[in-house]
Motif scaffolding. Structure first.
Motif, mmCIF file in Angstrom:
data_model
loop_
_atom_site.group_PDB
_atom_site.id
_atom_site.type_symbol
_atom_site.label_atom_id
_atom_site.label_comp_id
_atom_site.label_asym_id
_atom_site.label_seq_id
_atom_site.Cartn_x
_atom_site.Cartn_y
_atom_site.Cartn_z
ATOM 1 N N SER A 77 0.824 -1.210 0.000
ATOM 2 C CA SER A 77 0.000 0.000 0.000
ATOM 3 C C SER A 77 0.857 1.258 0.000
ATOM 4 N N ILE A 78 1.923 1.245 0.766
ATOM 5 C CA ILE A 78 2.856 2.376 0.774
ATOM 6 C C ILE A 78 3.458 2.556 -0.620
ATOM 7 N N GLY A 79 3.767 1.460 -1.288
ATOM 8 C CA GLY A 79 4.299 1.540 -2.649
ATOM 9 C C GLY A 79 3.318 2.174 -3.618
ATOM 10 N N HIS A 80 2.046 1.809 -3.504
ATOM 11 C CA HIS A 80 1.022 2.403 -4.372
ATOM 12 C C HIS A 80 0.889 3.903 -4.120
ATOM 13 N N VAL A 81 0.886 4.290 -2.861
ATOM 14 C CA VAL A 81 0.790 5.718 -2.520
ATOM 15 C C VAL A 81 2.019 6.455 -3.043
ATOM 16 N N GLY A 82 3.192 5.831 -2.918
ATOM 17 C CA GLY A 82 4.418 6.434 -3.437
ATOM 18 C C GLY A 82 4.367 6.634 -4.944
ATOM 19 N N ASP A 83 3.829 5.645 -5.668
ATOM 20 C CA ASP A 83 3.676 5.778 -7.119
ATOM 21 C C ASP A 83 2.757 6.943 -7.474
ATOM 22 N N LEU A 84 1.659 7.074 -6.747
ATOM 23 C CA LEU A 84 0.739 8.183 -7.015
ATOM 24 C C LEU A 84 1.384 9.535 -6.699
ATOM 25 N N CYS A 85 2.152 9.597 -5.615
ATOM 26 C CA CYS A 85 2.846 10.843 -5.274
ATOM 27 C C CYS A 85 3.877 11.202 -6.341
ATOM 28 N N GLU A 86 4.610 10.203 -6.823
ATOM 29 C CA GLU A 86 5.578 10.464 -7.886
ATOM 30 C C GLU A 86 4.876 10.944 -9.151
ATOM 31 N N SER A 87 3.759 10.323 -9.486
ATOM 32 C CA SER A 87 2.998 10.747 -10.661
ATOM 33 C C SER A 87 2.512 12.190 -10.514
ATOM 34 N N ALA A 88 2.068 12.550 -9.311
ATOM 35 C CA ALA A 88 1.610 13.922 -9.074
ATOM 36 C C ALA A 88 2.764 14.912 -9.232
ATOM 37 N N MET A 89 3.942 14.554 -8.723
ATOM 38 C CA MET A 89 5.098 15.445 -8.856
ATOM 39 C C MET A 89 5.526 15.574 -10.315
ATOM 40 N N LYS A 90 5.503 14.470 -11.058
ATOM 41 C CA LYS A 90 5.850 14.528 -12.478
ATOM 42 C C LYS A 90 4.846 15.379 -13.247
ATOM 43 N N ARG A 91 3.575 15.215 -12.943
ATOM 44 C CA ARG A 91 2.539 16.005 -13.620
ATOM 45 C C ARG A 91 2.725 17.492 -13.312
ATOM 46 N N ASP A 92 3.048 17.800 -12.068
ATOM 47 C CA ASP A 92 3.270 19.184 -11.675
ATOM 48 C C ASP A 92 4.498 19.775 -12.379
ATOM 49 N N ALA A 93 5.532 18.952 -12.559
ATOM 50 C CA ALA A 93 6.757 19.413 -13.217
ATOM 51 C C ALA A 93 6.639 19.401 -14.735
ATOM 52 N N GLY A 94 5.599 18.740 -15.257
ATOM 53 C CA GLY A 94 5.398 18.692 -16.702
ATOM 54 C C GLY A 94 6.304 17.720 -17.421
ATOM 55 N N ILE A 95 6.744 16.657 -16.735
ATOM 56 C CA ILE A 95 7.591 15.652 -17.387
ATOM 57 C C ILE A 95 6.864 14.327 -17.425
ATOM 58 N N LYS A 96 7.224 13.507 -18.399
ATOM 59 C CA LYS A 96 6.569 12.216 -18.589
ATOM 60 C C LYS A 96 7.316 11.101 -17.862
ATOM 61 N N ASP A 97 8.653 11.150 -17.890
ATOM 62 C CA ASP A 97 9.471 10.065 -17.348
ATOM 63 C C ASP A 97 10.468 10.636 -16.356
#
Length: 111
Positions: A77-97
């Protein structure tokens, strides 16, 4: 195991989006399959180690498999939350990878 199960399980069975704004490809079905795979693999490894060594990782006693499943569920569950947090940070920064380094020029800033 969580990420592998979530990727393939989500691709095969995923219908219900988990967080479509933050990460449009993550599904609840993938999350459940990924967590289930992690629990199965870790419990299987624990059983194998138990047969070989007489103990399951750091857990002694008759309830060790329940504890092992609970710890795996929490960590997954912590891993899933971490993935979502990383996705949010990438979306905020405007990067795909997040593995791609920035090769452009940075403007110097002065105070």
């Amino acid at each position: 195991m969580t990420d592998i199960g979530a990727l393939y399980g989500g691709n095969l069975f995923g219908r219900t989006k988990m967080a479509p704004v933050v990460s449009p490809n993550k599904t609840w079905e993938g999350t459940i399959i990924g967590t289930s795979l992690a629990i199965l693999v870790i419990t299987g490894m624990g059983y194998g180690i138990s047969v070989q060594n007489g103990t399951t990782f750091w857990l002694p006693g008759p309830h060790r498999y329940g504890h092992l499943c609970a710890v795996t569920l929490i960590m997954s569950s912590i891993g899933h939350v971490g993935d979502l947090c990383e996705s949010a940070m990438k979306r905020d920064a405007g990067i795909k990878d997040s593995g791609v380094t920035y090769t452009g020029t940075l403007a110097a800033c002065s105070i």
